[in-house]
Design a protein around this motif. Structure first.
Motif, short mmCIF file in Angstrom:
data_model
loop_
_atom_site.label_atom_id
_atom_site.label_comp_id
_atom_site.label_asym_id
_atom_site.label_seq_id
_atom_site.Cartn_x
_atom_site.Cartn_y
_atom_site.Cartn_z
N UNK A 21 1.43 10.50 -17.40
CA UNK A 21 1.42 10.37 -15.94
C UNK A 21 2.59 9.51 -15.47
N UNK A 22 3.19 9.89 -14.34
CA UNK A 22 4.28 9.12 -13.74
C UNK A 22 3.88 8.74 -12.32
N UNK A 23 4.02 7.45 -12.05
CA UNK A 23 3.76 6.91 -10.70
C UNK A 23 4.96 6.06 -10.30
N UNK A 24 5.40 6.24 -9.05
CA UNK A 24 6.49 5.40 -8.54
C UNK A 24 5.97 4.66 -7.30
N UNK A 25 6.27 3.35 -7.25
CA UNK A 25 5.85 2.53 -6.09
C UNK A 25 7.07 1.78 -5.58
N UNK A 26 7.02 1.47 -4.28
CA UNK A 26 8.11 0.68 -3.72
C UNK A 26 7.83 -0.79 -3.92
N UNK A 27 8.67 -1.63 -3.33
CA UNK A 27 8.52 -3.07 -3.54
C UNK A 27 7.24 -3.60 -2.94
N UNK A 28 6.61 -2.90 -2.01
CA UNK A 28 5.34 -3.31 -1.43
C UNK A 28 4.16 -2.70 -2.19
N UNK A 29 4.43 -2.10 -3.35
CA UNK A 29 3.40 -1.51 -4.21
C UNK A 29 2.68 -0.34 -3.55
N UNK A 30 3.47 0.42 -2.67
CA UNK A 30 2.94 1.64 -2.09
C UNK A 30 3.41 2.82 -2.94
N UNK A 31 2.53 3.80 -3.13
CA UNK A 31 2.85 4.94 -3.98
C UNK A 31 3.80 5.86 -3.24
N UNK A 32 4.98 6.13 -3.87
CA UNK A 32 5.96 7.01 -3.25
C UNK A 32 6.17 8.29 -4.07
N UNK A 33 5.65 8.35 -5.28
CA UNK A 33 5.76 9.55 -6.10
C UNK A 33 4.59 9.59 -7.07
N UNK A 34 4.02 10.81 -7.29
CA UNK A 34 2.89 10.96 -8.20
C UNK A 34 3.02 12.31 -8.91
N UNK A 35 3.18 12.29 -10.24
CA UNK A 35 3.36 13.53 -10.99
C UNK A 35 2.05 14.29 -11.07
N UNK A 36 2.11 15.63 -11.40
CA UNK A 36 0.86 16.39 -11.57
C UNK A 36 -0.05 15.79 -12.64
N UNK A 37 0.55 15.26 -13.74
CA UNK A 37 -0.28 14.65 -14.79
C UNK A 37 -1.01 13.43 -14.25
#
Length: 504
Positions: A21-37
């Motif tokens: 699984x891949x998750x990307x968050x900004x500096x405020x810990x908000x989710x900006x990207x979420x992979x299908x896995x």
């Protein structure tokens, strides 16, 4: 997600992006990207998660710790780091369930209107299945350990020669209050000195794969110094290299003691049996001599008196009566001689074993109508009186067995010697033996021969001759230093007037 440990400075990320699984968050810990896995792993869609806080995927009690870990990573300036130890990171699914995971984090910049968007990318692997397997293996290990702990026989495991595991029964066997007392000690400290070499050799062979489980009978020394007889089963544990060995130790001290007592009892019974046989032979000898020396002499005197009464010119009736009395006396004398010979063959004392066997075979062959052949040495065997009478009785019993069961027309008797053995062989051309001959109900003759042989340190062999018929072979050890004085001793009893007896 969260972990109880901060990001590691020395450990590189070990999570592969493929299938993780891949998750990307900004500096405020908000989710900006979420992979299908990641969507499958956390059980929610990207539309539901994007723009929301990462904390929704972290258990409530670990959120503060996670925030501190991220802050430490942000200040460190490192490009990437692992988040805690594998299996210690916990994730929270949309349905409220948690799972164990492995995670790493790295810095990344995304393009955004007006410039770059600094972000953190987390790569996550679901370890819930692996964790379940580990728990199952752990449970099996605990059960297996419990089996070893509760086993009624002593078990220890050694690495090299040092004990790394010992169960409760092992501690009891060695007299230790706690099994930990044995841990770390060399097994050779707990073996009897005479057993160390054999155990060391068996352990080396097991570690080299020369044998599977091997069992040896040795002795141990308890902590209180009491020796015990044991059986040790030795087997290597190949999954642990070439140094680890498992040993199962069974205390056979009582069994060994009972076996020794049983063997001692058997020896005593054989000595008793030998004593009874000797007492019977002594009694037969005494009765035979009394019958011959007293009753026989008196009957002879009576015959002489009757003969004197017949002198002169007796009338016919008187002469007939005297003649009948003389015949009766002759029959009585013959009966006395026969009984005396059956009780104790005086020829054995007078002329030796060969002559006695020859006399026995001749008389038996005439009575039974069976052709009897003898193969005897030129001189009597150098044996004592006990062995001589035993051989005579064994020959007598063998001939009786032939007469009763063999249906034979010919019998051959042979007495020979080798460097160490005296051999008595009785062979016939009859029906032979079957496997149960020795143990057939009422078949005491063969058992008697075997017991006589055993009392003299010999053995009995029963079988069938190659050309048909039965064969009995008695093997007796020869003791050159043992008394060849038996024959002179027996001859010393014989009065000067005694002469060899004729046929029965």
């Amino acid at each position: 997600m969260s972990t109880a440990d901060p990001p590691s400075d020395s450990m590189q990320p070990s999570v592969s992006p493929a299938g993780d699984a891949l998750l990307a968050v900004d500096e405020q810990q908000r989710i900006v990207m979420m992979s299908p896995a990641a969507q499958r792993m956390f059980g929610c869609s990207a539309d539901e998660a994007l723009g929301g806080p990462l904390s929704r995927f972290i258990p409530t009690k670990l959120r503060d710790a996670h925030a501190r870990h991220v802050a430490v990573f942000a200040r460190s300036g490192r490009p990437e780091a692992r988040m805690g130890e594998p299996g210690l990171v916990l994730g929270l699914r949309a349905d409220g369930t948690t799972f164990h995971a492995e995670a790493s984090i790295c810095r990344a910049d995304f393009a955004a209107p007006g410039g770059r968007l600094p972000c953190y990318v987390a790569m996550i692997r679901d370890l819930s299945q692996e964790h379940s397997v580990e728990q199952h293996i752990g449970a099996l290990n605990r059960r297996l350990r419990a089996v070893f702990e509760l086993a009624p026989v002593a078990v220890w495991i050694t690495d090299g020669d040092r004990i790394v595991f010992a169960n409760r029964a092992c501690a009891d066997l060695f007299g230790a209050e706690e099994r930990e007392t044995l841990l770390g000690r060399s097994i050779y400290e707990l073996l009897a000195p005479e057993s160390c070499a054999a155990v060391r050799r068996t352990v080396d062979q097991a570690l080299q794969g020369e044998l599977g489980a091997s069992t040896i009978h040795e002795r141990i020394a308890r902590l209180d110094g009491d020796p015990r007889d044991v059986v040790i089963a030795v087997a290597s544990l190949p999954d642990h290299g070439r140094t680890v060995v498992q040993m199962v130790i069974t205390d056979i001290t009582e069994r060994a003691r009972e076996s020794r007592e049983l063997e001692h009892s058997r020896r005593n019974l054989r000595r008793l049996s030998a004593s009874l046989v000797q007492a019977r032979e002594d009694e037969r000898r005494r009765i035979a001599r009394e019958l011959h020396d007293e009753l026989g002499q008196r009957l002879t005197a009576l015959k002489m008196e009757l003969s004197s009464l017949g002198g002169g010119a007796p009338d016919a009736p008187r002469a007939g009566r005297i003649e009948a009395m003389l015949e009766m006396v002759d029959d009585t004398v013959a009966s006395v001689r026969r009984i005396a010979t059956e009780l104790r063959p005086l020829m054995l004392d007078d002329l030796g074993l060969n002559a006695a066997i020859e006399w026995l075979a001749e008389g038996w062959g005439q009575r039974m109508g069976i052709k009897t052949t003898l193969k005897l040495g030129a001189a009597d065997p150098a044996i004592n009186d006990a062995a001589g009478i035993a051989l005579y009785r064994m020959t007598q019993e063998a001939l009786t067995n032939v007469a009763r069961h063999a249906h034979a027309t010919e019998v051959e008797i042979e007495i020979g010697e080798t460097d160490r053995e005296l051999l008595l062989t009785v062979q016939d051309n009859g029906v032979g033996f079957d496997a149960a001959s020795m143990f057939r109900e009422g078949s005491h003759g063969l058992l008697g021969i075997r017991e006589r042989a055993l009392m003299l340190g010999g053995e009995l062999e029963i079988g069938n001759a190659p050309g048909g018929g039965g064969r009995i072979t008695v093997r007796l050890p020869l003791h050159p230093s043992a008394p060849a004085e038996a024959a002179p001793k027996a001859a010393a009893h014989v009065p000067e007037r005694r002469r060899p007896r004729g046929k029965p």
